[in-house]
Design an enzyme around this catalytic site. Structure first.
Site, PDB file in Angstrom:
ATOM      1  N   SER A  96       3.741  -1.888  10.379  1.00 31.17           N
ATOM      2  CA  SER A  96       4.924  -1.616  10.462  1.00 31.17           C
ATOM      3  C   SER A  96       5.557  -2.870  10.388  1.00 31.17           C
ATOM      4  O   SER A  96       6.593  -3.230  10.790  1.00 31.17           O
ATOM      5  CB  SER A  96       5.478  -1.103  12.140  1.00 31.17           C
ATOM      6  OG  SER A  96       4.969   0.076  12.266  1.00 31.17           O
TER       7      SER A  96
ATOM      8  N   GLY B  79       2.346   2.739  10.740  1.00 29.33           N
ATOM      9  CA  GLY B  79       3.480   3.916  10.473  1.00 29.33           C
ATOM     10  C   GLY B  79       4.246   4.426  12.002  1.00 29.33           C
ATOM     11  O   GLY B  79       4.778   5.433  11.872  1.00 29.33           O
TER      12      GLY B  79
ATOM     13  N   GLU C  73      -5.300  -4.649  10.951  1.00 27.37           N
ATOM     14  CA  GLU C  73      -4.166  -3.494  11.028  1.00 27.37           C
ATOM     15  C   GLU C  73      -4.580  -2.731  12.353  1.00 27.37           C
ATOM     16  O   GLU C  73      -5.424  -1.671  12.418  1.00 27.37           O
ATOM     17  CB  GLU C  73      -4.145  -2.561   9.901  1.00 27.37           C
ATOM     18  CG  GLU C  73      -3.861  -3.106   8.437  1.00 27.37           C
ATOM     19  CD  GLU C  73      -3.220  -2.314   7.604  1.00 27.37           C
ATOM     20  OE1 GLU C  73      -2.237  -2.620   6.938  1.00 27.37           O
ATOM     21  OE2 GLU C  73      -4.094  -1.123   7.428  1.00 27.37           O
TER      22      GLU C  73
ATOM     23  N   ASN D 133       0.919  -1.219  -0.035  1.00 31.66           N
ATOM     24  CA  ASN D 133      -0.113  -0.143  -0.024  1.00 31.66           C
ATOM     25  C   ASN D 133       0.839   1.145  -0.152  1.00 31.66           C
ATOM     26  O   ASN D 133       1.545   1.761   0.943  1.00 31.66           O
ATOM     27  CB  ASN D 133      -1.140   0.035   1.300  1.00 31.66           C
ATOM     28  CG  ASN D 133      -1.754   1.255   1.420  1.00 31.66           C
ATOM     29  OD1 ASN D 133      -1.692   2.131   0.620  1.00 31.66           O
ATOM     30  ND2 ASN D 133      -2.515   1.328   2.391  1.00 31.66           N
TER      31      ASN D 133
ATOM     32  N   HIS E  50      -9.641   1.175   5.067  1.00 30.93           N
ATOM     33  CA  HIS E  50      -8.421   1.396   5.934  1.00 30.93           C
ATOM     34  C   HIS E  50      -8.409   2.232   6.919  1.00 30.93           C
ATOM     35  O   HIS E  50      -9.267   3.171   6.751  1.00 30.93           O
ATOM     36  CB  HIS E  50      -7.323   1.916   4.623  1.00 30.93           C
ATOM     37  CG  HIS E  50      -5.852   2.107   5.269  1.00 30.93           C
ATOM     38  ND1 HIS E  50      -5.178   3.030   6.282  1.00 30.93           N
ATOM     39  CD2 HIS E  50      -4.811   1.024   5.139  1.00 30.93           C
ATOM     40  CE1 HIS E  50      -4.154   2.664   6.503  1.00 30.93           C
ATOM     41  NE2 HIS E  50      -3.798   1.334   5.880  1.00 30.93           N
TER      42      HIS E  50
ATOM     43  N   LYS F 236      -0.010   4.269  -0.350  1.00 30.29           N
ATOM     44  CA  LYS F 236      -0.398   5.407   0.251  1.00 30.29           C
ATOM     45  C   LYS F 236      -0.227   6.465  -0.938  1.00 30.29           C
ATOM     46  O   LYS F 236      -0.198   6.420  -1.961  1.00 30.29           O
ATOM     47  CB  LYS F 236      -0.261   5.629   1.648  1.00 30.29           C
ATOM     48  CG  LYS F 236      -0.266   4.281   2.595  1.00 30.29           C
ATOM     49  CD  LYS F 236       0.100   4.552   4.112  1.00 30.29           C
ATOM     50  CE  LYS F 236      -0.227   3.236   4.868  1.00 30.29           C
ATOM     51  NZ  LYS F 236      -0.301   3.452   6.164  1.00 30.29           N
TER      52      LYS F 236
ATOM     53  N   GLU G  68      -6.977   4.793   7.842  1.00 28.33           N
ATOM     54  CA  GLU G  68      -6.820   6.460   7.496  1.00 28.33           C
ATOM     55  C   GLU G  68      -7.980   6.642   6.894  1.00 28.33           C
ATOM     56  O   GLU G  68      -8.294   7.768   7.117  1.00 28.33           O
ATOM     57  CB  GLU G  68      -5.621   6.301   6.492  1.00 28.33           C
ATOM     58  CG  GLU G  68      -4.255   6.129   7.488  1.00 28.33           C
ATOM     59  CD  GLU G  68      -2.843   5.702   6.484  1.00 28.33           C
ATOM     60  OE1 GLU G  68      -2.882   5.574   5.381  1.00 28.33           O
ATOM     61  OE2 GLU G  68      -2.206   5.159   7.384  1.00 28.33           O
TER      62      GLU G  68
HETATM   63  P1  13P Z   1       2.868   0.836   7.694  1.00 28.51           P
HETATM   64  O1  13P Z   1       3.609  -0.550   7.467  1.00 28.51           O
HETATM   65  O2  13P Z   1       3.641   1.929   7.174  1.00 28.51           O
HETATM   66  O3  13P Z   1       2.914   0.843   9.274  1.00 28.51           O
HETATM   67  O4  13P Z   1       1.480   0.687   7.323  1.00 28.51           O
HETATM   68  C1  13P Z   1       0.485  -0.209   7.355  1.00 28.51           C
HETATM   69  C2  13P Z   1      -0.490   0.007   6.548  1.00 28.51           C
HETATM   70  O5  13P Z   1      -1.413   0.878   6.802  1.00 28.51           O
HETATM   71  C3  13P Z   1      -0.905  -0.619   5.332  1.00 28.51           C
HETATM   72  O6  13P Z   1      -2.041  -0.440   4.777  1.00 28.51           O
END
Ligand code: 13P
Length: 246
Positions: free
Chosen positions: A208, A173, A167, A9, A95, A11, A97
């Site tokens: 992560s 992150g 997640e 992903n 997601h 992003k 976010e």
């Molecule tokens: P990170 O791997 O940067 O923690 O993000 C995870 C994520 O949100 C994948 O969709």
């Protein structure tokens, strides 16, 4: 047992040059897992083309979001049919976010899930608790409610042919990964909640994930792969995660 699946992903990162360089550095030789790349919308077709050129039947492309609507006056939205038309196989829905920054409710996520499935895409539905919810001992209740919204909207049968990603919001992150045992506990719960369909459903862990912690996560019985954010922006690191998945 589902085949392992590792999903990148990206992003809201990268540009055309980044996408080109990524595929030059990606090396999937010997990788057993299925792999999917989810770029920002404008680069979807470029990435579909690059993935096709790699000639690996294991590599496909997904979108990071999809509209719940089929077509019409929905400025700024992208429909599931459009994504399929551009060569996408997967669509991430729910997601954290999108849930937290854009106010997407579990009901809207369930509609997006159904729209993706209806158009022949494989939805990757994300669920996960915040730190506050975990500390209050509410993790499984939160996951349960997020899953139930899909059942309420689309029925328990709709779990076939989908992917579920756990997640934990506190691990995204932050560099803080759930321990393999913490992740396994939730994955087992999800598998059970999906009923019969759960046996065949890839359950991904996200938060992560990197080359150095992937193998320990994948060693857990109910962790079938990963949804990778930050580490998926580095093709070599991402390749290492794909190799660890099998
Ligand atoms: P990170 O791997 O940067 O923690 O993000 C995870 C994520 O949100 C994948 O969709």
């Amino acid at each position: 047992m589902p085949n392992p699946l590792v999903v990148a992903n990206w992003k809201m990162n990268g540009d055309r040059a980044f996408a080109g360089a990524f595929f030059s550095a990606l090396d999937l030789s010997g990788v057993v897992a299925d792999v999917a790349i989810c770029p920002p919308f404008p680069y979807l077709m470029q990435v579909v083309e690059s993935a096709g050129k790699m000639g690996s039947g294991k590599l496909s492309v997904g979108a990071q979001n999809v509209s719940a609507e089929e077509a019409g006056a929905f400025t700024g939205e992208v429909s599931a049919d459009m994504l399929g038309d551009c060569g996408a196989r997967y669509a991430i829905v729910g997601h954290s976010e999108r849930r937290t920054l854009y106010g997407e409710s579990s009901e809207l996520v369930a509609k997006k899930f159904a729209a993706a499935k209806g158009a022949g895409l494989v939805p990757i539905i994300c669920v996960g608790e915040t730190l506050e919810e975990r500390e209050a001992g509410r993790t499984l209740d939160v996951i349960s409610a997020q899953l139930q919204a899909v059942v309420d909207h689309a029925g328990a049968e709709s779990w076939r042919g989908v992917v579920v990603a756990y997640e934990p919001v506190w691990a995204i992150g932050t560099g803080k990964t759930a321990t393999p045992e913490q992740a396994q506990e939730v994955h087992r719960f999800i598998r059970e909640r999906l009923g019969e369909a759960g046996v065949e459903t890839p359950l991904l862990y996200g938060g992560s994930v990197k080359g150095s912690n992937a193998a320990a996560l994948f060693a857990q019985q109910d962790i079938d792969g990963a949804l990778v954010g930050g580490a998926s922006l580095d093709a070599k690191e991402f390749t290492g995660i794909c190799r660890a998945a099998g």
